[in-house]
Structure formats: C-alpha cells, structure tokens
Design a protein around this motif. Sequence first.
Motif, PDB file in Angstrom:
ATOM      1  N   ASP A 137       0.809  -1.218   0.000  1.00 10.42           N
ATOM      2  CA  ASP A 137       0.000   0.000   0.000  1.00 10.42           C
ATOM      3  C   ASP A 137       0.844   1.270   0.000  1.00 10.42           C
ATOM      4  O   ASP A 137       0.306   2.366  -0.152  1.00 10.42           O
ATOM      5  N   TYR A 138       2.162   1.157   0.205  1.00 10.40           N
ATOM      6  CA  TYR A 138       3.012   2.338   0.268  1.00 10.40           C
ATOM      7  C   TYR A 138       2.982   3.044  -1.089  1.00 10.40           C
ATOM      8  O   TYR A 138       3.242   2.425  -2.119  1.00 10.40           O
ATOM      9  N   PRO A 139       2.637   4.322  -1.115  1.00 17.54           N
ATOM     10  CA  PRO A 139       2.576   5.040  -2.398  1.00 17.54           C
ATOM     11  C   PRO A 139       3.948   5.065  -3.080  1.00 17.54           C
ATOM     12  O   PRO A 139       4.946   5.436  -2.449  1.00 17.54           O
ATOM     13  N   PRO A 140       4.028   4.659  -4.343  1.00 23.05           N
ATOM     14  CA  PRO A 140       5.321   4.626  -5.042  1.00 23.05           C
ATOM     15  C   PRO A 140       6.052   5.973  -5.031  1.00 23.05           C
ATOM     16  O   PRO A 140       7.265   6.010  -4.853  1.00 23.05           O
ATOM     17  N   SER A 141       5.313   7.063  -5.184  1.00 27.68           N
ATOM     18  CA  SER A 141       5.975   8.374  -5.187  1.00 27.68           C
ATOM     19  C   SER A 141       6.569   8.694  -3.819  1.00 27.68           C
ATOM     20  O   SER A 141       7.643   9.283  -3.722  1.00 27.68           O
ATOM     21  N   ALA A 142       5.909   8.271  -2.748  1.00 28.34           N
ATOM     22  CA  ALA A 142       6.443   8.483  -1.400  1.00 28.34           C
ATOM     23  C   ALA A 142       7.677   7.615  -1.176  1.00 28.34           C
ATOM     24  O   ALA A 142       8.635   8.052  -0.523  1.00 28.34           O
ATOM     25  N   LEU A 143       7.678   6.417  -1.731  1.00 31.94           N
ATOM     26  CA  LEU A 143       8.863   5.559  -1.647  1.00 31.94           C
ATOM     27  C   LEU A 143      10.058   6.215  -2.331  1.00 31.94           C
ATOM     28  O   LEU A 143      11.159   6.249  -1.774  1.00 31.94           O
ATOM     29  N   VAL A 201       6.358   3.514   7.502  1.00 31.90           N
ATOM     30  CA  VAL A 201       7.791   3.239   7.532  1.00 31.90           C
ATOM     31  C   VAL A 201       8.145   2.525   6.239  1.00 31.90           C
ATOM     32  O   VAL A 201       7.493   1.550   5.865  1.00 31.90           O
ATOM     33  N   ILE A 202       9.167   3.017   5.567  1.00 36.40           N
ATOM     34  CA  ILE A 202       9.563   2.414   4.295  1.00 36.40           C
ATOM     35  C   ILE A 202       9.967   0.957   4.532  1.00 36.40           C
ATOM     36  O   ILE A 202      10.797   0.673   5.404  1.00 36.40           O
ATOM     37  N   GLU A 240      10.595   9.288  -2.842  1.00 36.60           N
ATOM     38  CA  GLU A 240      11.020  10.480  -2.101  1.00 36.60           C
ATOM     39  C   GLU A 240      11.563  10.142  -0.712  1.00 36.60           C
ATOM     40  O   GLU A 240      12.060  11.019  -0.013  1.00 36.60           O
ATOM     41  N   GLY A 241      11.442   8.884  -0.301  1.00 33.47           N
ATOM     42  CA  GLY A 241      11.899   8.489   1.027  1.00 33.47           C
ATOM     43  C   GLY A 241      11.013   9.029   2.139  1.00 33.47           C
ATOM     44  O   GLY A 241      11.460   9.213   3.272  1.00 33.47           O
ATOM     45  N   SER A 255       3.779  14.325   4.582  1.00 32.77           N
ATOM     46  CA  SER A 255       3.678  13.930   3.175  1.00 32.77           C
ATOM     47  C   SER A 255       2.209  13.854   2.789  1.00 32.77           C
ATOM     48  O   SER A 255       1.459  13.049   3.353  1.00 32.77           O
ATOM     49  N   SER A 256       1.818  14.654   1.817  1.00 33.64           N
ATOM     50  CA  SER A 256       0.413  14.621   1.388  1.00 33.64           C
ATOM     51  C   SER A 256       0.058  13.264   0.780  1.00 33.64           C
ATOM     52  O   SER A 256      -1.066  12.798   0.921  1.00 33.64           O
ATOM     53  N   GLN A 257       1.031  12.602   0.134  1.00 37.06           N
ATOM     54  CA  GLN A 257       0.753  11.276  -0.438  1.00 37.06           C
ATOM     55  C   GLN A 257       0.413  10.277   0.667  1.00 37.06           C
ATOM     56  O   GLN A 257      -0.518   9.487   0.532  1.00 37.06           O
ATOM     57  N   LEU A 258       1.165  10.288   1.752  1.00 36.78           N
ATOM     58  CA  LEU A 258       0.907   9.353   2.845  1.00 36.78           C
ATOM     59  C   LEU A 258      -0.412   9.685   3.542  1.00 36.78           C
ATOM     60  O   LEU A 258      -1.193   8.789   3.867  1.00 36.78           O
TER      61      LEU A 258
END
Length: 84
Positions: free
Chosen positions: A5-11, A81-82, A13-14, A42-45
């Motif tokens: 479920d972790y947004p790829p763009s947030a990944l 958490v990544i 960007e760390g 993070s708006s994505q998270l």
Amino acid sequence: MSTDDYPPSALREGAEGTTGYRLEIGPDGRVTGCSVTQSSGSSQLDDTTCRLLTRRARFNPGKDSAGNATGGVYPGRFKWVIPK
C-alpha cells in the motif's frame, strides 16, 4: 495496510511519518468520512491513509439506549515506515 500500500511516489522520495486521522462511522459500521488530524509531512501518505481506511475499515455499529444502530467517530494514527 501492507507494504504493497506504500505510495510509489512516497517511496521514491523516502517519505515516512505518522498520520493522525479521524474516521466518521455510519450506523451500518462503514466509514463515511476521514480527516487528517496530524500530517505525516507527506500529502501522499496522508491521502493514502484516508483513502485506504475509507475503503477497507469496518466497525460494529454503535447502539443508542433504545438499541438502535448509531454512527460514531474513531480517532487513530498510522505510522508509515519504508519497507526494508
């Protein structure tokens, strides 16, 4: 939620952090609304937290004094958490 479920763009960007949220629950136990009460930074998270909880979360309906189903609210926090 899972690591998928972790947004790829947030990944990329760390981005990590904890999102505080408040869910509005309908009398049927389904989420009718979600608001972010504390941003993860993070708006994505934050957006993903509400989107997934609105789609997946289910609750046992609350009851009033006459035994009728009622809505309610549920506050919570989710830590992103990544995945390693």
